[in-house]
Design a protein around this motif. Structure first.
Motif, PDB file in Angstrom:
ATOM      1  N   UNK A  23       0.849  -1.177   0.000  1.00 31.41           N
ATOM      2  CA  UNK A  23       0.000   0.000   0.000  1.00 31.41           C
ATOM      3  C   UNK A  23       0.891   1.235   0.000  1.00 31.41           C
ATOM      4  N   UNK A  24       0.319   2.359  -0.422  1.00 28.84           N
ATOM      5  CA  UNK A  24       1.089   3.587  -0.461  1.00 28.84           C
ATOM      6  C   UNK A  24       1.344   4.090   0.959  1.00 28.84           C
ATOM      7  N   UNK A  25       2.357   4.907   1.103  1.00 24.90           N
ATOM      8  CA  UNK A  25       2.780   5.372   2.425  1.00 24.90           C
ATOM      9  C   UNK A  25       1.683   6.187   3.106  1.00 24.90           C
ATOM     10  N   UNK A  26       1.012   7.064   2.372  1.00 24.88           N
ATOM     11  CA  UNK A  26      -0.032   7.896   2.973  1.00 24.88           C
ATOM     12  C   UNK A  26      -1.149   7.037   3.567  1.00 24.88           C
ATOM     13  N   UNK A  27      -1.567   6.010   2.850  1.00 19.16           N
ATOM     14  CA  UNK A  27      -2.610   5.113   3.367  1.00 19.16           C
ATOM     15  C   UNK A  27      -2.118   4.360   4.585  1.00 19.16           C
TER      16      UNK A  27
END
Length: 91
Positions: free
Chosen positions: A44-48
């Motif tokens: 998953x992306x870092x922000x999520x």
């Protein structure tokens, strides 16, 4: 959220890493990586990921607060305010 469309074999990840990372950042949906037909990892992306960690921390705080209420480990607000005012007055 259904993850069935977000499942890719590890060979796809190896061959398309840059594209996968770009899609993760754009779509903000996790990607399940399989190896030999079995789910092995989730990307998953870092922000999520950071949002998930913050949410889990808040849920933990709420659970601990509920445990304190259930164990009657509470202090009335008036007592807390009085204690804070007394502390401020003594400094």
């Amino acid at each position: 959220m259904r993850y069935s469309s977000q499942v890719k074999p590890i060979s796809y990840l190896k061959a398309n890493a840059a594209e996968v990372l770009a899609n993760l950042a754009e779509q903000r949906q996790p990607l399940v990586i399989t190896q030999n037909g079995e789910a092995k990892a989730v990307l998953q992306d870092v922000a999520s990921f950071e949002e998930t960690q913050e949410t889990l921390a808040l849920l933990k705080i709420l659970a601990l607060g509920n445990q304190d209420v259930a164990a009657n480990k509470i202090t009335p607000v008036a007592d807390v305010v009085a204690r804070l005012r007394a502390k401020r007055a003594s400094t």
